[in-house]
Write a protein that holds these residues in place. Sequence first.
Motif, PDB file in Angstrom:
ATOM      1  N   UNK A 100      -2.012  -4.411  -6.518  1.00 29.43           N
ATOM      2  CA  UNK A 100      -3.258  -3.939  -5.899  1.00 29.43           C
ATOM      3  C   UNK A 100      -4.468  -4.488  -6.632  1.00 29.43           C
ATOM      4  N   UNK A 101      -4.391  -4.501  -7.953  1.00 26.17           N
ATOM      5  CA  UNK A 101      -5.483  -5.051  -8.758  1.00 26.17           C
ATOM      6  C   UNK A 101      -5.743  -6.512  -8.418  1.00 26.17           C
ATOM      7  N   UNK A 102      -4.655  -7.275  -8.241  1.00 21.22           N
ATOM      8  CA  UNK A 102      -4.811  -8.694  -7.918  1.00 21.22           C
ATOM      9  C   UNK A 102      -5.419  -8.880  -6.534  1.00 21.22           C
ATOM     10  N   UNK A 107     -10.635 -10.672  -3.677  1.00 22.17           N
ATOM     11  CA  UNK A 107     -11.469 -10.358  -2.513  1.00 22.17           C
ATOM     12  C   UNK A 107     -12.888 -10.103  -3.010  1.00 22.17           C
ATOM     13  N   UNK A 108     -13.910 -10.666  -2.379  1.00 26.80           N
ATOM     14  CA  UNK A 108     -15.283 -10.520  -2.896  1.00 26.80           C
ATOM     15  C   UNK A 108     -15.709  -9.056  -3.071  1.00 26.80           C
ATOM     16  N   UNK A 109     -15.466  -8.249  -2.046  1.00 27.75           N
ATOM     17  CA  UNK A 109     -15.880  -6.846  -2.126  1.00 27.75           C
ATOM     18  C   UNK A 109     -15.013  -6.075  -3.113  1.00 27.75           C
ATOM     19  N   UNK A 110     -13.707  -6.353  -3.107  1.00 27.14           N
ATOM     20  CA  UNK A 110     -12.816  -5.701  -4.050  1.00 27.14           C
ATOM     21  C   UNK A 110     -13.144  -6.067  -5.485  1.00 27.14           C
ATOM     22  N   UNK A 246      -6.426  -4.864   2.998  1.00 28.98           N
ATOM     23  CA  UNK A 246      -6.306  -3.888   1.906  1.00 28.98           C
ATOM     24  C   UNK A 246      -7.480  -2.906   1.927  1.00 28.98           C
ATOM     25  N   UNK A 247      -7.159  -1.621   2.034  1.00 30.53           N
ATOM     26  CA  UNK A 247      -8.202  -0.604   2.161  1.00 30.53           C
ATOM     27  C   UNK A 247      -8.948  -0.360   0.857  1.00 30.53           C
TER      28      UNK A 247
END
Length: 273
Positions: A100-102, A107-110, A246-247
Amino acid sequence: QPLELPLSRAGPSALLPAGRARPGHSEPRGRHGRGGEDERQREEQMGGWQQLYPGHIPTSPLQKALLAAGSAVVALCDPYRHDMVAVLGETTGCLALPNLRDKMKNHPEGYRILQERPRIRLSTLDMARLQGLPDGSLGREYVRFLEDNKVSPDTRMPPKFVDDEELAYVIQRYREVHDLMHTLLGMPTNMLGEVVVKWFEAIQTGLPMCVLGAAFGPVRLSTRKLQVLATELVPWAIRSGLNASCVLNVYYEQRWEQPVESLREELGIFPPP
């Protein structure tokens, strides 16, 4: 010292002595301006073990396995023991959390979420502003969900057993957006709604805790609800989970004005049946 399984309601923080932490992937960031002397003092207080973030309890692989087994038994007997569900998620997420961290880092927002570390709590929410947003907006529907189900974002437990400071934030973020998953999926907090959300989250996150909740949660449902779950809700939750991006890569705090239907469409969540 012997390890006591988490079978009492005293809470997980008093369950075991500090164990040796495995080397973390990242060093503490020193957000509170603590110097080397403070670090040494904390290590001395922990009996030589390194505390990676406030509240962290270092544990060995064996201790994690025992905690996971004990918390799983209690959580399956009483799904509303959120403290045991939290322990189960932390002690079994060693593979899912880095993944999930990766996803967030790529992702820009993540990635911005990982850098800025926003928190969803009553102290960070402008409830009056959210209540004044138009019906159908994410912020208004989120507050409506909290009010209708009499829940609070402040009930989410801080992580304790994750031996990596960044991964600890990832699971904290997952917990704090859980109620937003209910809002996006249109599911209440009763057992049927929780099982549906767990199916969606199991597909999205791969967390063993979510998989167990999705698999064993239905045993408490009536025959009629089981039929609805099997024929309509679970297939929809699985399709949505597979189709959605991914939420955790959504900066929800900056999306309060966005209509729920628009955000569902952006993420790839199909309309609730």
